[in-house]
Design a protein around this motif. Structure first.
Motif, PDB file in Angstrom:
ATOM      1  N   ARG A  54       0.704  -1.311   0.042  1.00 39.81           N
ATOM      2  CA  ARG A  54      -0.176  -0.113  -0.069  1.00 39.81           C
ATOM      3  C   ARG A  54       0.932   1.135  -0.170  1.00 39.81           C
ATOM      4  N   LEU A  55       1.722   1.318   0.762  1.00 40.03           N
ATOM      5  CA  LEU A  55       2.888   2.395   0.601  1.00 40.03           C
ATOM      6  C   LEU A  55       3.307   2.513  -0.646  1.00 40.03           C
ATOM      7  N   ALA A  56       4.192   1.641  -1.408  1.00 43.74           N
ATOM      8  CA  ALA A  56       4.455   1.758  -2.708  1.00 43.74           C
ATOM      9  C   ALA A  56       3.263   2.167  -3.595  1.00 43.74           C
ATOM     10  N   ALA A  57       2.119   1.700  -3.384  1.00 44.12           N
ATOM     11  CA  ALA A  57       1.169   2.153  -4.503  1.00 44.12           C
ATOM     12  C   ALA A  57       0.748   3.622  -4.078  1.00 44.12           C
ATOM     13  N   ARG A  58       0.736   4.012  -2.695  1.00 44.96           N
ATOM     14  CA  ARG A  58       0.645   5.386  -2.498  1.00 44.96           C
ATOM     15  C   ARG A  58       1.614   6.337  -3.342  1.00 44.96           C
ATOM     16  N   LEU A  59       3.020   5.880  -3.013  1.00 43.47           N
ATOM     17  CA  LEU A  59       3.978   6.716  -3.555  1.00 43.47           C
ATOM     18  C   LEU A  59       4.085   7.037  -5.023  1.00 43.47           C
ATOM     19  N   HIS A  60       3.538   5.744  -5.663  1.00 43.47           N
ATOM     20  CA  HIS A  60       3.500   5.691  -7.378  1.00 43.47           C
ATOM     21  C   HIS A  60       2.389   6.430  -7.640  1.00 43.47           C
ATOM     22  N   PHE A 113       6.324  -5.430  -5.206  1.00 42.79           N
ATOM     23  CA  PHE A 113       6.208  -4.173  -5.893  1.00 42.79           C
ATOM     24  C   PHE A 113       6.202  -4.035  -7.316  1.00 42.79           C
ATOM     25  N   GLY A 114       6.714  -5.150  -7.777  1.00 43.88           N
ATOM     26  CA  GLY A 114       6.880  -5.166  -9.230  1.00 43.88           C
ATOM     27  C   GLY A 114       5.657  -4.902 -10.158  1.00 43.88           C
ATOM     28  N   GLY A 115       4.457  -5.306  -9.811  1.00 44.61           N
ATOM     29  CA  GLY A 115       2.992  -4.939 -10.416  1.00 44.61           C
ATOM     30  C   GLY A 115       2.801  -3.456 -10.421  1.00 44.61           C
ATOM     31  N   ILE A 116       2.976  -2.907  -9.179  1.00 40.79           N
ATOM     32  CA  ILE A 116       2.905  -1.562  -8.951  1.00 40.79           C
ATOM     33  C   ILE A 116       3.754  -0.602  -9.860  1.00 40.79           C
ATOM     34  N   CYS A 117       5.105  -0.865  -9.807  1.00 36.78           N
ATOM     35  CA  CYS A 117       6.087  -0.388 -10.683  1.00 36.78           C
ATOM     36  C   CYS A 117       5.797  -0.241 -12.159  1.00 36.78           C
ATOM     37  N   THR A 118       5.472  -1.635 -12.737  1.00 37.28           N
ATOM     38  CA  THR A 118       5.320  -1.766 -13.849  1.00 37.28           C
ATOM     39  C   THR A 118       4.138  -1.052 -14.511  1.00 37.28           C
ATOM     40  N   ALA A 119       2.828  -0.969 -13.761  1.00 34.94           N
ATOM     41  CA  ALA A 119       1.834  -0.456 -14.000  1.00 34.94           C
ATOM     42  C   ALA A 119       2.035   1.053 -13.927  1.00 34.94           C
ATOM     43  N   PHE A 120       2.826   1.663 -13.139  1.00 31.29           N
ATOM     44  CA  PHE A 120       3.227   3.098 -13.136  1.00 31.29           C
ATOM     45  C   PHE A 120       3.958   3.476 -14.347  1.00 31.29           C
ATOM     46  N   LEU A 124       2.684   5.950 -17.375  1.00 27.87           N
ATOM     47  CA  LEU A 124       3.453   7.042 -17.659  1.00 27.87           C
ATOM     48  C   LEU A 124       3.649   7.286 -19.212  1.00 27.87           C
ATOM     49  N   ARG A 125       3.773   5.858 -19.696  1.00 25.32           N
ATOM     50  CA  ARG A 125       4.223   5.828 -21.154  1.00 25.32           C
ATOM     51  C   ARG A 125       3.021   6.061 -21.938  1.00 25.32           C
ATOM     52  N   ARG A 126       1.996   5.928 -21.477  1.00 25.71           N
ATOM     53  CA  ARG A 126       0.628   6.233 -22.139  1.00 25.71           C
ATOM     54  C   ARG A 126       0.381   7.765 -22.234  1.00 25.71           C
ATOM     55  N   LEU A 127       0.678   8.256 -21.034  1.00 26.25           N
ATOM     56  CA  LEU A 127       0.731   9.671 -20.881  1.00 26.25           C
ATOM     57  C   LEU A 127       1.565  10.350 -22.173  1.00 26.25           C
ATOM     58  N   LEU A 128       2.871  10.036 -22.266  1.00 26.02           N
ATOM     59  CA  LEU A 128       3.848  10.241 -23.240  1.00 26.02           C
ATOM     60  C   LEU A 128       3.317  10.171 -24.605  1.00 26.02           C
TER      61      LEU A 128
END
Length: 187
Positions: A54-60, A113-120, A124-128
């Motif tokens: 949850r912490l990783a998700a909040r930061l991302h 955290f792998g899934g959170i980082c990959t989704a993040f 970002l890629r979609r925004l770009l």
């Protein structure tokens, strides 16, 4: 569930991770940092792994919100792209600076955290890609390729001492070759 108390649990989890790392942090550590019993912490999270996730998700999520705001601003595309990249770089630099242990929260290979980082990164890629579609890319470069190049740039900047200072000139140099229309490099 009280959102404020959950935020306190996540803040305490962050404090513990900076001191001990993910593996050595315990629920007792989190409870002690909060000044409550371990059973009180369990009212808000299922366990240490849940608190860390949850912490990783909040930061991302916070970094993603900064990136979305940057992408939506009424600025030239180059500055909006730079804002998206700054959100990613800022997250990494914040966590690198806090403690050697907190970098675990941004490890896309980590079990928790792998899934959170990959989704993040995907968000970002979609925004770009959207920004490059709006702005247009130079002949021979697709918007998705331009997005991938930008993400590779910021990943490289994450590993150098002066990455934050280099973001603007590196982004300007890169975008001069990627965008179909020139931009004011002096801004």
């Amino acid at each position: 569930m009280s959102a404020d108390r959950l935020e306190e649990v996540l803040d305490a989890t962050y404090d513990c991770l900076t001191r001990y790392g993910v593996r050595r942090t315990t629920m007792d550590d989190i409870a002690t940092t909060m000044g409550v019993s371990r059973s009180a912490v369990y009212q808000y999270v299922r366990g240490k792994d849940d608190a860390c996730r949850r912490l990783a998700a909040r930061l991302h999520d916070q970094a993603l919100e900064r990136a979305r705001r940057a992408a939506a601003e009424e600025l030239p595309h180059a500055e909006r792209v730079q804002g998206v990249l700054a959100a990613k770089l800022g997250l990494v630099l914040e966590l690198n600076g806090a403690s050697p242990h907190t970098t675990e929260l941004i490890d896309h290979k980590a079990r928790l955290f792998g899934g959170i980082c990959t989704a993040f990164t995907g968000d970002l890629r979609r925004l770009l890609i959207g920004l490059f579609r709006e702005a247009g890319t130079t002949v021979g470069v697709e918007p998705a390729e331009a997005a991938d190049i930008c993400l590779a740039l910021v990943t490289g900047l994450e590993s150098v001492t002066d990455g934050e200072r280099l973001l603007r000139p590196a982004t300007q140099a890169l975008l001069a070759g990627l965008l179909s229309t020139p931009f004011d490099a002096g801004r």
